[in-house]
Structure formats: C-alpha cells, structure tokens
Design a protein around this motif. Sequence first.
Motif, short mmCIF file in Angstrom:
data_model
loop_
_atom_site.label_atom_id
_atom_site.label_comp_id
_atom_site.label_asym_id
_atom_site.label_seq_id
_atom_site.Cartn_x
_atom_site.Cartn_y
_atom_site.Cartn_z
N LEU A 248 19.41 -137.31 45.13
CA LEU A 248 20.45 -136.46 45.73
C LEU A 248 20.40 -135.05 45.15
O LEU A 248 20.63 -134.06 45.86
N LEU A 249 20.11 -134.94 43.86
CA LEU A 249 20.06 -133.62 43.22
C LEU A 249 18.91 -132.77 43.74
O LEU A 249 18.93 -131.55 43.58
N HIS A 250 17.90 -133.41 44.35
CA HIS A 250 16.79 -132.67 44.94
C HIS A 250 17.00 -132.38 46.42
O HIS A 250 16.11 -131.82 47.06
N ASN A 251 18.16 -132.76 46.94
CA ASN A 251 18.47 -132.50 48.34
C ASN A 251 19.17 -131.15 48.45
O ASN A 251 20.40 -131.06 48.42
N ARG A 252 18.37 -130.09 48.57
CA ARG A 252 18.91 -128.74 48.53
C ARG A 252 19.95 -128.45 49.62
O ARG A 252 21.01 -127.90 49.32
N PRO A 253 19.71 -128.80 50.89
CA PRO A 253 20.74 -128.52 51.89
C PRO A 253 22.03 -129.28 51.64
O PRO A 253 23.12 -128.77 51.94
N LEU A 254 21.95 -130.49 51.06
CA LEU A 254 23.16 -131.23 50.73
C LEU A 254 23.97 -130.49 49.67
O LEU A 254 25.21 -130.39 49.78
N ILE A 255 23.29 -129.95 48.67
CA ILE A 255 23.98 -129.17 47.64
C ILE A 255 24.64 -127.94 48.27
O ILE A 255 25.79 -127.60 47.96
N GLY A 256 23.93 -127.28 49.18
CA GLY A 256 24.48 -126.09 49.82
C GLY A 256 25.72 -126.38 50.64
O GLY A 256 26.75 -125.71 50.51
N ILE A 257 25.66 -127.42 51.49
CA ILE A 257 26.80 -127.73 52.35
C ILE A 257 27.94 -128.31 51.53
O ILE A 257 29.12 -128.10 51.85
N ALA A 258 27.62 -129.02 50.44
CA ALA A 258 28.67 -129.61 49.61
C ALA A 258 29.49 -128.51 48.92
O ALA A 258 30.73 -128.55 48.93
N PHE A 259 28.82 -127.52 48.32
CA PHE A 259 29.55 -126.44 47.66
C PHE A 259 30.27 -125.55 48.68
O PHE A 259 31.39 -125.09 48.43
N ALA A 260 29.63 -125.30 49.81
CA ALA A 260 30.29 -124.52 50.85
C ALA A 260 31.58 -125.20 51.29
O ALA A 260 32.62 -124.56 51.49
N ASN A 261 31.52 -126.53 51.43
CA ASN A 261 32.72 -127.27 51.84
C ASN A 261 33.75 -127.33 50.73
O ASN A 261 34.95 -127.33 51.00
N MET A 365 26.02 -131.66 59.96
CA MET A 365 25.10 -131.08 58.99
C MET A 365 24.83 -132.06 57.85
O MET A 365 23.71 -132.13 57.33
N VAL A 366 25.83 -132.83 57.45
CA VAL A 366 25.60 -133.85 56.43
C VAL A 366 24.65 -134.92 56.95
O VAL A 366 23.77 -135.40 56.22
N SER A 367 24.79 -135.28 58.22
CA SER A 367 23.85 -136.24 58.82
C SER A 367 22.43 -135.70 58.79
O SER A 367 21.47 -136.45 58.56
N ASP A 368 22.26 -134.40 59.02
CA ASP A 368 20.95 -133.79 58.92
C ASP A 368 20.40 -133.88 57.50
O ASP A 368 19.20 -134.05 57.28
N CYS A 369 21.31 -133.78 56.52
CA CYS A 369 20.89 -133.90 55.12
C CYS A 369 20.39 -135.30 54.81
O CYS A 369 19.53 -135.48 53.93
N VAL A 370 20.91 -136.31 55.52
CA VAL A 370 20.40 -137.67 55.36
C VAL A 370 18.93 -137.73 55.75
O VAL A 370 18.10 -138.31 55.04
N GLU A 371 18.59 -137.13 56.88
CA GLU A 371 17.20 -137.11 57.34
C GLU A 371 16.31 -136.35 56.36
O GLU A 371 15.19 -136.77 56.06
N TYR A 372 16.83 -135.22 55.86
CA TYR A 372 16.07 -134.42 54.89
C TYR A 372 15.77 -135.24 53.63
O TYR A 372 14.65 -135.24 53.11
N GLY A 373 16.82 -135.97 53.15
CA GLY A 373 16.63 -136.76 51.94
C GLY A 373 15.61 -137.87 52.14
O GLY A 373 14.76 -138.11 51.27
N GLU A 374 15.64 -138.54 53.29
CA GLU A 374 14.66 -139.59 53.56
C GLU A 374 13.26 -139.00 53.73
O GLU A 374 12.27 -139.59 53.29
N TYR A 375 13.18 -137.83 54.37
CA TYR A 375 11.89 -137.18 54.58
C TYR A 375 11.22 -136.86 53.24
O TYR A 375 10.02 -137.04 53.06
N LYS A 376 12.01 -136.42 52.27
CA LYS A 376 11.44 -136.02 50.99
C LYS A 376 11.15 -137.21 50.07
O LYS A 376 10.17 -137.18 49.32
N SER A 377 11.99 -138.25 50.13
CA SER A 377 11.89 -139.32 49.13
C SER A 377 11.52 -140.68 49.69
O SER A 377 11.24 -141.60 48.92
#
Length: 498
Positions: A248-261, A365-377
């Motif tokens: 999760l810590l390597h999921n950059r868009p998740l970190i961005g949307i989490a702090f923005a929220n 956007m969080v759902s998109d972060c799910v795809e990003y996380g699976e794509y990377k890991s």
Amino acid sequence: MPVKPPAKHSVAQPSNSQRNRLSWRERLGYGTGDVGYNFLFDMGQLYLLKFMTDGLGLNPAVGGTVFLVAKIWDGFADMAVGTWIDNKRKPGRFGRYKSFILYSVIPLALLLIANFTVPEMSLSGKTIWAYAAYIIFGTVYSIGNVSYGSMIPTMTRDPQERAVLSSIRQGGSNLGLLIATVAFMPIVHLFTNQRHGYTVAVTCFAIAGIALICFMCSSVKERFTHEATNAAAPSESKVPLRTQFKLLLHNRPLIGIAFANLFSFSAFNVKLAVQVYFTQYILHDDWALSYLGLFSIGCVFPAVAIAPWLSKKIGKRNTYILGCAIWFVADTIAFFAVHSTLSLVIFSCFAYFGSGLPTSLNWGMVSDCVEYGEYKSEVRNEALTYSSFTWFRKISQAAAGFIPGAVLATVGYVANAENQSSGTIFGIRALMFVYPLVMCVLTIIMMKFVYNLSDDKVRHLIDELDARQVSKLASSGPTTPTASPSDNEFPSSGASND
C-alpha cells in the motif's frame, strides 16, 4: 426486503459489454446505500457535538476529545476490517461484501440511538457513556461501510462506469445529508424536552437507514470477486499482512487521493459541525440551518450530475482541482461578506457546488487505485485499499469533531448563551470559512503533484490485468507477490496524464 444469495461465480473472462455497463436500477440502487448510511452517520457529524455541549452539558473540549479518540479508533478499525474482509476467501450467504453489510446494519442503527439516549447519571458517567457509545458505533459502522465502498471494483471494471457509480453514490450521500439537515431539527423542536426530541429524531432516521441499505443490497450484484480471480489457484497462500501494508505504501495514487481527501473531507465536516453554531449564535436564525441544507447542500447535486461528463472531458484529476478552486474562492469571499441568512446561503451554494466535484469522484478514483496496486504487485486488495483510504477520512472526521470543540473552548464559548463574545464570534466564523479554504489549497497540492493516474492509464492497467488473468487461467500456476516497481513503469502506449 429479502436478498437472494448470489449465484456461483464464473471464472470466465468477462466481455467488454459485461465489464462496462450496469443497469440504471443497479446504479441507483447502489446510490441508495449511501442515503441510508448517511442517515445513520450524519446524525453524529451534524448534531452529536451540539447534543453533548447543549444537551448533556459537557465542556466543548471534552465533546471534541470524544470525537478525536473515537475517530482515531475508527481509522484503525477500518484497517482491521479491511484486512479481515480481504482474507476471507469464501463469500457469505449474500455475497462477499453484502453479507457484512446486512449483518451489521441493525446493530449499527441501535448504537446510533444509544448515542442520543443517555441515562440519568453524573457528568462523569455521561462522559464515559459518550466515549463508549460512539467508539462502538464507529467500529460497527466500519464493518458495513468498508464493505459497501469495496463493492465498486466487483460491480464493474470500466473507469467511466466507476465514475458514474461514484457520482451516484455521492448524490445519495448528499441527498441523505440534505434530508438530515432539513428535517432533523424540526423533529427535535416538536418536543419541549430537546433530549427526547433528539432521541425520537435519530430513531426515525435509523429505521429509514436500515430500509434503504437493505434495498441497496437487493439491487446490486458482485461480479468480479477475489474468489473468481483466484479460482484457478485454490492452493495459493495468503499474502502476509506486513507485505500487504508495505505494498500500500508503494501505491502512489492511493497516497495522493488519501491525503487530498484528508484535507478536503476535514474541511467539509468542520463546516457541517460549525454551521449549527454559526446559524444560532451569529445569524440568530433558528430556521437558517434548514434553508442552508435545502438550497446550499442541494447545489451539490448539479456538481454530482456533471462530474462524470466533466471528468470525461478534462480528466478526474483536473475536475477534482477545479472543484477545490471554486470552493476556495467562495469561502474566501464569504468570510468577509456573510452577515445574513441570505448571503450565507448564496455563498454556501457556490462552496458546496465546488466541494461536490471532488467528493463525487473519490470512490471511483480509489477503485482505480485498486487496479494500480494489483498491476504493480500482482496482489489485489479491494477492502484493504478502501479501508486505508477511509482511515484518512476517519482522521479528518476526528479533526472535524476535535478542532471545533477545542476552538470553541479556547475562544470562551458559553452553551445556550444568546450573546457570545466577539472572540467567540470570530472563532466560529474562522472555523466556518478560513479552515476550509486553507484545506482546499492543500488538497490541490496533493492532486497536482502526488496523484498520477489518468483514465487512459487506468484503461491500460485493466487491459494488462485481463491479459494476465487469461495467462493465469491457461497455466493454472500460482502468482507470487512481486516487489514494487517504479512509478515510471507505465509502457509507452499513448496514454496521457490528466
């Protein structure tokens, strides 16, 4: 309303039409879930601090600390619930996520009523009750709401369809908020004893919340579940929890949307918590809060309606930033210009319209972060990803309860005093307008420089994940979590950034 158990999932690769389209009944049905959850949740955010200070006689700082402790606890409860759900390999009777929702909804409603029904006891006893009731309420709320939010990736895999679902969910959220703002206090005022009025009002909303959440569960379908994607490898070992959090810590868009929220949602909730004080002690208008809910919060709906169209034209990220900019300008002017109910409603209309654009996109956007996380890991964690996002939301809710209480105590607020001091008036006005505009600036910074996903990138990720799934099903071999590659790993496919 009875909910049929789900049919057995298929492991066949979904077609584009299956992946991209949902019926309007299912879309709107999903949105009613957040009307129901807001009937249960908004009572605490809108009225519980006022009930504690003016109804129970608690010091504002004590009431604020109740929110701080409870919401920090809730944040960790979200993470624990997300881990629990992700590690549950088989769906329940009604589905992977709907089972958690249905089993938790009635206890949640009863706990809401308990928060506004305090037995006759000493002030210390009331304080202990307030802590215990709100902490337990938040824990049960996590079980249902984390499951509800985690369903979007299982309903559809198309980014634009997710944007539509996210907007409809936000529309449901704001409809629940509008009704709660307009209808709650008139019910309370029907009773000479306001404590009894609060209890009756929350009971009405609790019953309605149960009905709407059950209707939502009967309307939606979980299609793309973890069980289906791993059916070819039933012996696959669970990913260690430590590894999941590291990914999760390597999921950059998740970190961005989490702090923005974190920033934007704390601004929104502080405004909601303070407006009941603003209308009573600055405008001296008992009906101003209802007008504010009807017209100002109503202006969120046009934002929710145009958010999918606007995000298709300029991208989700730019739509997010545009909404925060509108909100910033509206509250900056309002700080100096609002001195009447009419001016408050007018400028709040612009502020709430601006806030509606980013909030309507969060869940997609969080759902998109799910795809990003699976794509990377190559590890898919819908519930843990969602709960890590909601952890930041709970921290923002903690701030929304603690900051107003602490500021009111600092500036000398006196409960039920018709005329407050000039320092108190300024503190309430600053909380209402200055705090949100500062948070808007921080939100824009996070979305501009940290969040790095465009819709084109998400489509590429999903296509790649589909190709991996076909290969996995063909080979029936286990998949091992991989180290997180760099954020520049996107292939050159013509995908543009927002």
